[in-house]
Design an enzyme around this catalytic site. Structure first.
Site, PDB file in Angstrom:
ATOM      1  CB  THR A 172      11.152  -9.220 -12.316  1.00 18.77           C
ATOM      2  OG1 THR A 172      11.841  -8.505 -13.603  1.00 18.77           O
ATOM      3  CG2 THR A 172      10.623 -10.173 -13.092  1.00 18.77           C
ATOM      4  CB  CYS A 207       4.245   2.593  10.075  1.00 11.92           C
ATOM      5  SG  CYS A 207       3.861   1.182   8.602  1.00 11.92           S
ATOM      6  CB  ALA A 262      -0.803  -0.182   1.267  1.00  7.01           C
TER       7      ALA A 262
HETATM    8  N1  PLP Z   1      -2.372   2.068   5.408  1.00  5.56           N
HETATM    9  C1  PLP Z   1      -2.784   2.045   6.623  1.00  5.56           C
HETATM   10  C2  PLP Z   1      -3.990   1.910   6.521  1.00  5.56           C
HETATM   11  C3  PLP Z   1      -1.818   0.838   6.934  1.00  5.56           C
HETATM   12  O1  PLP Z   1      -2.372  -0.052   7.829  1.00  5.56           O
HETATM   13  C4  PLP Z   1      -0.827  -0.282   6.691  1.00  5.56           C
HETATM   14  C5  PLP Z   1       0.791  -0.338   7.653  1.00  5.56           C
HETATM   15  O2  PLP Z   1       0.276  -0.616   8.687  1.00  5.56           O
HETATM   16  C6  PLP Z   1      -0.081   0.953   5.543  1.00  5.56           C
HETATM   17  C7  PLP Z   1      -1.781   2.043   4.590  1.00  5.56           C
HETATM   18  C8  PLP Z   1       1.145   0.612   5.293  1.00  5.56           C
HETATM   19  O3  PLP Z   1       0.998  -0.710   4.107  1.00  5.56           O
HETATM   20  P1  PLP Z   1       2.755  -1.308   3.459  1.00  5.56           P
HETATM   21  O4  PLP Z   1       3.232  -1.039   5.382  1.00  5.56           O
HETATM   22  O5  PLP Z   1       2.532  -2.396   4.237  1.00  5.56           O
HETATM   23  O6  PLP Z   1       2.650  -0.309   2.636  1.00  5.56           O
END
Ligand code: PLP
Length: 380
Positions: free
Chosen positions: A237, A324, A69
């Site tokens: 790829t 994160c 994402a």
């Molecule tokens: N958006 C939301 C709401 C999320 O909870 C997360 C991951 O915790 C992300 C984006 C980012 O996802 P990724 O770390 O898999 O790229």
């Protein structure tokens, strides 16, 4: 181990691992290769794309595979950054994940005006403020379907309509929604949406960007350059094992009994009530009055920093905020966005349940939690 951190990531399901296995050695070919082995890999990607599309209520050609994402969201914001500038405004909510907030900040550094729409004290976008923020000068509106830290569900369809009435594009970060609530690209009327497989019992490092009408309808220059994979929007790829795993995780979701989510919310409510009964005024439940993801319970414990509990609690994996954000020393931005004072951010605990959770695990967790609070209070 009581793993109560499902919003950070989920384990890769055994069926998903099994589906991926042949693509590490036997069918390892490059999906773009013209030979038979390559065609077999391409065929597996096509099957997975259909499974993902079905789960998103989209068409297969509207699914662009990415690394997750964060990349999907960055593609959208970078695309806008590279486009000829006809509109200068970008609207996001104040409780977005960093993938959106930091991408918006990038645009701001390049001269865009970024409006961060506030949320109500219960964690839902203030629609009056959103309506005022989305003007004829707005190029993009980006709001999450469900919040990763407190689980509140946002009115994406109304926001999509506001965006479209103003002639803006609408992106939805649907990472936490997938698998925990109904998700439909058709019903949400969004132009773009971001997904990660590891939140739905799939592998890490694979995800998707939904693009309405497919890559040929992408409105801006392509931010990434390379081979022509994924309609040129995400060249490179293809990660065939990851894509196959994402497809298998989506197939599992589609087959899951409908009552699973209901069961999950009953267990979450039981946990919430049990903690509230014990700690009463000493805890605040965030987002309680709003529609919430069925697996998420986030609380502030007055006077006890979350890190003490996380480090001391026996056998239980919970988190302070999103995985994160946990590197950064600052407290979660969600707490202040909800109107609480900043210092309470350090007391925020997120408990997010896996679908397989049992009532015995919940009861054990309550005991562990209680013991941890007792120990912390004894030492603080
Ligand atoms: N958006 C939301 C709401 C999320 O909870 C997360 C991951 O915790 C992300 C984006 C980012 O996802 P990724 O770390 O898999 O790229």
């Amino acid at each position: 181990m009581l793993y109560f951190d499902a919003n950070a990531t989920t384990p890769c399901a055994p069926e998903v691992q099994e589906a991926m296995r042949p693509f590490w050695d036997g069918t390892f070919a490059n999906a773009s290769s013209p030979h038979r082995a390559g065609r077999m890999a391409a065929q597996a990607v096509a099957v997975a794309r259909r499974a993902v599309a079905e789960c998103l209520d989209a068409r297969p050609q509207e699914v662009v595979f990415t690394s997750g994402a964060t990349e999907s969201t960055n593609l959208v914001f970078w695309g806008l950054l590279l486009a000829p500038r006809t509109r200068r405004r970008v609207v996001v909510s104040s409780i977005e994940h960093k993938a959106v907030l930091e991408s918006a900040a990038l645009l701001e550094e390049h001269g865009f005006q970024v409006i961060r729409v506030p949320v109500t004290p219960d964690g839902v976008v203030d629609m009056d403020m959103a309506a005022r923020a989305i003007t004829d000068d707005t190029a993009l509106v980006s709001v999450q379907a469900a919040n990763n830290e407190i689980g509140t569900i946002q009115p994406v369809l109304q926001l999509a309509r506001l965006a479209h009435q103003a002639g803006a594009f609408f992106h939805v970060d649907a990472v936490q929604a997938l698998g925990k609530m109904p998700v439909s690209m058709r019903d949400w009327e969004c132009d773009f949406a971001s997904f990660s497989a590891h939140k739905i019992y799939g592998p890490k490092g694979i995800g998707a960007l939904f693009v309405r009408g497919g890559p040929q309808r992408w409105p801006w220059p392509h931010p990434l350059r390379g081979g022509g994979q994924e309609g040129g929007l995400r060249p490179g790829t293809l990660n065939v094992p990851g894509i196959v795993g994402f497809g298998a995780a989506c197939t599992l979701l589609q087959r899951r009994p409908a009552e699973n989510l209901n069961r999950l919310s009953i267990l979450r409510d039981f946990l919430e009530k049990s903690l509230k009964d014990i700690y009463q005024e000493d805890i605040i439940i965030l987002g309680k009055a709003s529609p919430r993801l069925p697996n998420t319970l986030t609380l502030i414990i007055k006077d006890i920093p979350a890190e003490f509990i996380i480090s001391i609690i026996k056998n239980s994996m919970i988190s302070a905020s999103s995985a994160c954000s946990s590197d950064s020393k600052s407290a979660s931005h969600i707490v202040t966005a909800l109107g609480y004072r900043e210092s309470l951010g350090k007391n925020m605990l997120r408990i997010s349940l896996l679908e397989s959770v049992t009532s015995t695990e919940i009861k054990n967790f309550i005991d562990n939690f209680h013991e941890a609070i007792f120990l912390v209070k004894d030492t603080v």
